[in-house]
Design an enzyme around this catalytic site. Structure first.
Site, PDB file in Angstrom:
ATOM      1  N   GLU A   1      32.238  13.999  77.791  1.00  0.00           N
ATOM      2  CA  GLU A   1      31.071  13.122  77.690  1.00  0.00           C
ATOM      3  C   GLU A   1      30.703  12.654  79.088  1.00  0.00           C
ATOM      4  O   GLU A   1      31.516  12.013  79.757  1.00  0.00           O
ATOM      5  CB  GLU A   1      31.354  11.924  76.782  1.00  0.00           C
ATOM      6  CG  GLU A   1      30.131  11.047  76.560  1.00  0.00           C
ATOM      7  CD  GLU A   1      30.397   9.889  75.611  1.00  0.00           C
ATOM      8  OE1 GLU A   1      29.679   9.785  74.598  1.00  0.00           O
ATOM      9  OE2 GLU A   1      31.327   9.109  75.875  1.00  0.00           O
TER      10      GLU A   1
ATOM     11  N   TYR B   1      22.013  11.742  79.255  1.00  0.00           N
ATOM     12  CA  TYR B   1      23.292  11.759  78.528  1.00  0.00           C
ATOM     13  C   TYR B   1      23.616  13.188  78.146  1.00  0.00           C
ATOM     14  O   TYR B   1      22.737  13.947  77.726  1.00  0.00           O
ATOM     15  CB  TYR B   1      23.200  10.908  77.252  1.00  0.00           C
ATOM     16  CG  TYR B   1      24.412  11.061  76.351  1.00  0.00           C
ATOM     17  CD1 TYR B   1      25.506  10.211  76.493  1.00  0.00           C
ATOM     18  CD2 TYR B   1      24.459  12.062  75.386  1.00  0.00           C
ATOM     19  CE1 TYR B   1      26.624  10.360  75.680  1.00  0.00           C
ATOM     20  CE2 TYR B   1      25.581  12.225  74.571  1.00  0.00           C
ATOM     21  CZ  TYR B   1      26.657  11.369  74.726  1.00  0.00           C
ATOM     22  OH  TYR B   1      27.772  11.532  73.939  1.00  0.00           O
TER      23      TYR B   1
END
Length: 397
Positions: free
Chosen positions: A206, A118
């Site tokens: 993101e 991530y």
């Protein structure tokens, strides 16, 4: 301004960030042609069909599926296009899917197992610096990781005077447990990602997941990108990427007439000048026992036309049981605002079926109160904050 995945990836790629390649399609037939073209360009045998909506968790709602041949591409694309996709980030009604991204399969077999990470870039408001947030646990909700294993989340703050430095990119790769080719590729990826964030004037990047492929390449499999609205004047090409179909139609209309508006779920409509006063007014409504139905900043020029348009937008919400107008007359005179309210009220006529409380403070506030009180309309005036709160509480009782 939020972007679709394929749009965000295009921006990333323009700054040298490696991405999972794909082609957008709006019909099953276009999806098949896109799959054929993608196979020619990349050699991929399988294809990932991804719904393009402004919401995360698409896979959980059935908006991301793998197709192993062209027949499956057509079938899956036909099922996803036109569906109302419900995810953890949408309402119970979901969002209608107008297009899909036909993407290459990047989970191919090789010498090593693929790994997911991530990574996001955003502003740390506590320090006033941009930061990279990352975790070796990619492909899952970062909120779950933060709750259950917070030690697995790392951050790296970037000095705006220097931008990202080489040692910081290496630190990210090291904390992700990489070595060899994958280590070098990750440092390049992180550097390019931050430069893309900074160069595009974004407020959020993101990437979940960032993928280490079986042959140790690093690429963005997904991309959630939010561009800072205030910087769009520098990026005319980005402004054209806006998809109004994905936005609240009332908020779109408000923006077109120059109003700062956000729809909420409450029962008291707000019309205020100034963002700070608007937030204080929302607190006032809560203290009075109500719930704000919206955030609405009419700006410094609360003239009759603007007030009338604000009225119309607020009244479109059937949940609104009362309207609180809270104006501080600094640049604009309160008596002028009061006349604008009266004129707008008369123009709207029978459309206004809820009580209205008008609190005007500042230049010519007393004169403004007289105008409201003598208008003969179903409008109550107030001068001080507490008086306005009491009247809101009374009409909601």
């Amino acid at each position: 301004m939020n972007l679709h995945e394929y749009q965000g990836k295009e921006i990333l790629n323009s700054f040298g960030v490696n991405i999972q390649r794909g082609i957008v399609a709006t019909t099953p037939e276009e999806a098949v042609e896109a799959a054929k073209k993608l196979t020619e360009e990349t050699g991929t045998g399988w294809h990932v069909i991804k719904a393009q909506v402004h919401a995360g968790g698409r896979g959980k709602g059935g908006g991301v599926k793998l197709a192993k041949n062209l027949k499956e591409v057509e079938k899956i694309a036909g099922e996803i296009i036109g569906m109302n996709l419900v995810t953890p980030q949408t309402s119970k009604d979901g969002k209608k899917v107008h297009q899909v991204l036909i993407a290459e399969d990047v989970y191919y077999p090789g010498d090593n197992e693929p790994e997911e990470y991530y990574m996001s870039v955003l502003l740390n408001r506590a320090t006033g610096r941009n930061m990279i947030m990352y975790s070796p646990d990619g492909g899952v909700d970062i909120e779950t990781v933060a709750e259950k294993t917070p030690e697995r989340i790392f951050t790296e703050e970037i000095n705006p005077a220097t931008g990202i430095l080489p040692f910081q990119a290496r630190k990210v790769a090291f904390n992700l447990g990489l070595s060899g080719k994958a280590f070098k590729e990750m440092t390049k990826f992180v550097t390019a990602l931050y430069q893309a964030y900074d160069g595009s004037d974004s407020s959020l990047f993101e990437i979940n997941p960032v993928l280490k492929t079986s042959d140790d390449n690093i690429l963005a499999v997904d991309a959630k990108v939010t561009i800072d609205d205030s910087a769009l004047f520098r990026h005319k090409d980005y402004a054209e990427l806006r998809d109004k179909r994905e936005e609240d139609p009332t908020e779109v209309r408000a923006k077109e007439v120059g109003l700062s508006f956000v729809n909420l779920d409450g029962n008291v409509g707000c019309m205020v000048n100034g963002a700070g006063l608007a937030m204080a007014t929302m607190d006032l409504i809560k203290f009075a026992g109500g719930e704000p139905a919206n955030f609405l900043d009419v700006g410094g020029t609360a003239d009759a036309k603007r007030v009338e348009e604000a009225f119309r937008i607020i009244l479109e919400d059937e949940k609104v049981e009362a309207i609180l107008i809270n104006i501080f007359g600094g640049i604009v005179r309160c008596d002028r605002v009061a006349n604008g309210v009266v004129e707008a009220y008369k123009n709207l006529g029978d459309q206004i079926k809820v009580p209205i409380i008008v609190r005007l403070q500042g230049t010519n506030a007393e004169e403004a109160k007289e105008i409201i009180d003598n208008s003969g309309l179903n409008v109550e005036s107030a001068v001080i904050f507490q008086e306005a709160a009491d009247k809101v509480q009374k009409v909601l009782a």
